[in-house]
Write a protein that holds these residues in place. Structure first.
Motif, PDB file in Angstrom:
ATOM      1  N   GLY A   1       0.954  -1.181  -0.012  1.00  0.00           N
ATOM      2  CA  GLY A   1       0.016   0.046   0.156  1.00  0.00           C
ATOM      3  C   GLY A   1       0.739   1.170   0.013  1.00  0.00           C
ATOM      4  O   GLY A   1       2.111   1.292  -0.152  1.00  0.00           O
ATOM      5  N   SER A   2       0.201   2.583   0.294  1.00  0.00           N
ATOM      6  CA  SER A   2       0.830   3.742   0.376  1.00  0.00           C
ATOM      7  C   SER A   2       1.842   3.805   1.351  1.00  0.00           C
ATOM      8  O   SER A   2       1.640   3.341   2.418  1.00  0.00           O
ATOM      9  CB  SER A   2      -0.252   4.750   0.801  1.00  0.00           C
ATOM     10  N   ASN A   3       2.910   4.685   1.187  1.00  0.00           N
ATOM     11  CA  ASN A   3       4.241   4.563   2.338  1.00  0.00           C
ATOM     12  C   ASN A   3       5.083   5.873   1.605  1.00  0.00           C
ATOM     13  O   ASN A   3       5.663   5.825   0.496  1.00  0.00           O
ATOM     14  CB  ASN A   3       4.797   3.305   2.472  1.00  0.00           C
ATOM     15  N   VAL A   4       5.208   6.886   2.593  1.00  0.00           N
ATOM     16  CA  VAL A   4       6.067   7.885   2.216  1.00  0.00           C
ATOM     17  C   VAL A   4       7.598   7.624   2.673  1.00  0.00           C
ATOM     18  O   VAL A   4       8.119   8.475   2.186  1.00  0.00           O
ATOM     19  CB  VAL A   4       5.428   9.347   2.953  1.00  0.00           C
ATOM     20  N   ALA A   5       7.662   6.675   3.313  1.00  0.00           N
ATOM     21  CA  ALA A   5       9.400   6.382   3.771  1.00  0.00           C
ATOM     22  C   ALA A   5       9.860   5.908   2.390  1.00  0.00           C
ATOM     23  O   ALA A   5       9.595   5.041   1.760  1.00  0.00           O
ATOM     24  CB  ALA A   5       9.379   5.443   4.927  1.00  0.00           C
ATOM     25  N   ARG A   6      11.142   6.166   2.407  1.00  0.00           N
ATOM     26  CA  ARG A   6      12.123   5.616   1.375  1.00  0.00           C
ATOM     27  C   ARG A   6      13.512   5.473   2.119  1.00  0.00           C
ATOM     28  O   ARG A   6      14.002   6.117   3.154  1.00  0.00           O
ATOM     29  CB  ARG A   6      12.116   6.556   0.292  1.00  0.00           C
ATOM     30  N   ILE A   7      14.388   4.571   1.367  1.00  0.00           N
ATOM     31  CA  ILE A   7      15.657   4.465   1.582  1.00  0.00           C
ATOM     32  C   ILE A   7      16.227   5.486   1.911  1.00  0.00           C
ATOM     33  O   ILE A   7      16.303   6.288   1.080  1.00  0.00           O
ATOM     34  CB  ILE A   7      16.333   3.307   0.981  1.00  0.00           C
ATOM     35  N   ALA A   8      17.072   5.878   2.948  1.00  0.00           N
ATOM     36  CA  ALA A   8      17.894   7.140   3.279  1.00  0.00           C
ATOM     37  C   ALA A   8      16.909   8.367   3.333  1.00  0.00           C
ATOM     38  O   ALA A   8      17.682   9.454   3.601  1.00  0.00           O
ATOM     39  CB  ALA A   8      18.913   7.412   2.150  1.00  0.00           C
ATOM     40  N   GLY A   9      15.657   8.080   3.537  1.00  0.00           N
ATOM     41  CA  GLY A   9      14.738   9.140   3.958  1.00  0.00           C
ATOM     42  C   GLY A   9      14.470   9.244   5.524  1.00  0.00           C
ATOM     43  O   GLY A   9      14.905   8.265   6.253  1.00  0.00           O
ATOM     44  N   ARG A  10      13.960  10.489   5.958  1.00  0.00           N
ATOM     45  CA  ARG A  10      13.942  10.546   7.341  1.00  0.00           C
ATOM     46  C   ARG A  10      12.272  10.808   7.612  1.00  0.00           C
ATOM     47  O   ARG A  10      11.542  11.428   6.740  1.00  0.00           O
ATOM     48  CB  ARG A  10      14.695  11.770   7.798  1.00  0.00           C
ATOM     49  N   LEU A  11      11.909  10.314   8.889  1.00  0.00           N
ATOM     50  CA  LEU A  11      10.557  10.856   9.153  1.00  0.00           C
ATOM     51  C   LEU A  11      10.582  11.371  10.695  1.00  0.00           C
ATOM     52  O   LEU A  11      11.613  11.016  11.551  1.00  0.00           O
ATOM     53  CB  LEU A  11       9.649   9.666   9.377  1.00  0.00           C
ATOM     54  N   PRO A  12       9.572  12.235  11.201  1.00  0.00           N
ATOM     55  CA  PRO A  12       9.505  12.632  12.549  1.00  0.00           C
ATOM     56  C   PRO A  12       9.741  11.757  13.518  1.00  0.00           C
ATOM     57  O   PRO A  12       8.682  10.777  13.264  1.00  0.00           O
ATOM     58  CB  PRO A  12       8.708  13.784  12.610  1.00  0.00           C
ATOM     59  N   LEU A  13      10.272  11.614  14.792  1.00  0.00           N
ATOM     60  CA  LEU A  13      10.171  10.716  15.599  1.00  0.00           C
ATOM     61  C   LEU A  13       8.806  10.546  16.278  1.00  0.00           C
ATOM     62  O   LEU A  13       8.302   9.476  16.429  1.00  0.00           O
ATOM     63  CB  LEU A  13      11.003  10.944  16.844  1.00  0.00           C
ATOM     64  N   HIS A  14       8.114  11.415  16.372  1.00  0.00           N
ATOM     65  CA  HIS A  14       6.859  11.606  17.132  1.00  0.00           C
ATOM     66  C   HIS A  14       5.742  11.313  16.132  1.00  0.00           C
ATOM     67  O   HIS A  14       4.368  10.948  16.737  1.00  0.00           O
ATOM     68  CB  HIS A  14       6.360  13.013  17.630  1.00  0.00           C
ATOM     69  N   ALA A  15       5.913  11.197  14.851  1.00  0.00           N
ATOM     70  CA  ALA A  15       4.813  11.229  14.098  1.00  0.00           C
ATOM     71  C   ALA A  15       4.919   9.685  13.259  1.00  0.00           C
ATOM     72  O   ALA A  15       3.965   9.243  12.490  1.00  0.00           O
ATOM     73  CB  ALA A  15       4.787  12.063  12.814  1.00  0.00           C
ATOM     74  N   SER A  16       5.982   8.816  13.565  1.00  0.00           N
ATOM     75  CA  SER A  16       5.931   7.431  12.776  1.00  0.00           C
ATOM     76  C   SER A  16       6.065   6.262  13.836  1.00  0.00           C
ATOM     77  O   SER A  16       6.594   6.561  14.929  1.00  0.00           O
ATOM     78  CB  SER A  16       7.033   7.454  11.790  1.00  0.00           C
ATOM     79  N   SER A  17       5.620   5.055  13.523  1.00  0.00           N
ATOM     80  CA  SER A  17       5.691   4.015  14.353  1.00  0.00           C
ATOM     81  C   SER A  17       7.202   3.800  14.788  1.00  0.00           C
ATOM     82  O   SER A  17       7.636   3.523  15.867  1.00  0.00           O
ATOM     83  CB  SER A  17       4.887   2.785  13.865  1.00  0.00           C
ATOM     84  N   SER A  18       8.051   3.692  13.719  1.00  0.00           N
ATOM     85  CA  SER A  18       9.488   3.495  14.014  1.00  0.00           C
ATOM     86  C   SER A  18      10.167   4.595  14.803  1.00  0.00           C
ATOM     87  O   SER A  18      10.844   4.468  15.690  1.00  0.00           O
ATOM     88  CB  SER A  18      10.461   3.547  12.542  1.00  0.00           C
ATOM     89  N   GLY A  19       9.781   5.785  14.674  1.00  0.00           N
ATOM     90  CA  GLY A  19      10.399   6.986  15.316  1.00  0.00           C
ATOM     91  C   GLY A  19       9.694   6.923  16.868  1.00  0.00           C
ATOM     92  O   GLY A  19      10.568   7.225  17.804  1.00  0.00           O
ATOM     93  N   LEU A  20       8.645   6.443  16.950  1.00  0.00           N
ATOM     94  CA  LEU A  20       8.016   6.220  18.407  1.00  0.00           C
ATOM     95  C   LEU A  20       8.691   5.184  19.312  1.00  0.00           C
ATOM     96  O   LEU A  20       8.983   5.353  20.675  1.00  0.00           O
ATOM     97  CB  LEU A  20       6.612   5.948  18.405  1.00  0.00           C
TER      98      LEU A  20
END
Length: 250
Positions: free
Chosen positions: A125-144
């Motif tokens: 499905g849909s996903n904005v994460a990409r290799i060498a990309g970053r996401l905010p810690l508070h807004a993503s499951s990995s970040g949490l």
């Protein structure tokens, strides 16, 4: 040591040039690089030329600039991230083959979740994460997950905000985020429905290293209405496999 009238050092200028390249901006002219790096045109052309001569940047047939293979080569030598990725890939492939959704590996880097690997299938499905990309810690499951097991100083820095929303579901209240982090530590995983994209749910678990600390987060991105239990079981099993490869103790 300062090497320009503005007080910039050579290293400062090199870093600013390299940082103009992003996951979606992979090719630029020297003039565009100079503008984005806030360098005078003559300085930008000189720095870019030196980096091209060193193989860290390359020119294509239209004389536009892209990141060179030598930079990738140097970055991956003796890299902790490369070792972690290599240890994780076999287990990630199992998860992706069974869950059939995006399967990701992220680490904590400069107060963000940096994604080292992502495996996807044709039906993912849909996903904005990409290799060498970053996401905010508070807004993503990995970040949490990464934030929940981070040191107290980093947690307080993130909790101090601002906690920018990416969707209506993103946690933007520090008190709510503090409770969410406590929950992640208590249950050993994070579920983030709609936090990054309204149509998706992120599910993540910690991966421990040989010191017993959390070195990474392993996650999948599910359709919003899909139950997380089966994916969570696969993630936990995969995390244990990765930890054994890394020689982890818990």
């Amino acid at each position: 040591m300062a090497n320009s009238p503005s007080g910039d050092s050579v290293t400062d200028r090199l870093i600013r040039v390299l940082e103009t390249f992003t996951a979606t901006r992979t090719v630029q002219t020297a003039a565009e690089i100079g503008r984005r790096a806030d360098l005078p045109p003559s300085t930008a052309h000189r720095v870019v030329g030196e980096l091209v001569d060193a193989g860290l940047l390359e020119r294509d047939e239209d004389r536009r600039i892209r990141v060179g293979m030598r930079l990738w080569e140097l970055a991956t030598r003796s890299s902790h991230a490369l070792r972690l990725r290599q240890a994780a890939l076999p287990a990630m492939e199992v998860v992706q083959s069974r869950v059939r959704e995006h399967t990701q590996l992220a680490i904590l880097e400069q107060d963000e979740a940096l994604f080292l690997e992502r495996l996807s299938g044709p039906g993912s499905g849909s996903n904005v994460a990409r290799i060498a990309g970053r996401l905010p810690l508070h807004a993503s499951s990995s970040g949490l997950v990464l934030l929940a097991y981070a040191d107290r100083a980093l947690q307080e820095r993130i909790l101090a905000g601002p906690l920018a929303p990416t969707t209506r579901e993103t946690i933007t209240d520090p008190a709510v985020l503090r409770r969410k982090l406590a929950e992640v530590r208590a249950v050993g995983h994070a579920v983030a429905p709609g936090f990054i994209e309204a149509v998706s749910t992120g599910v993540a678990v910690p991966v421990h290293d040989e010191t017993g600390g959390v070195t990474a987060a392993l996650s999948v991105v599910l359709p919003r209405d899909e139950p997380a239990d089966a994916a969570l079981r696969e993630l936990l099993a995969a995390a244990r496999d990765i930890e054994r490869t890394l020689g982890a103790r818990r």
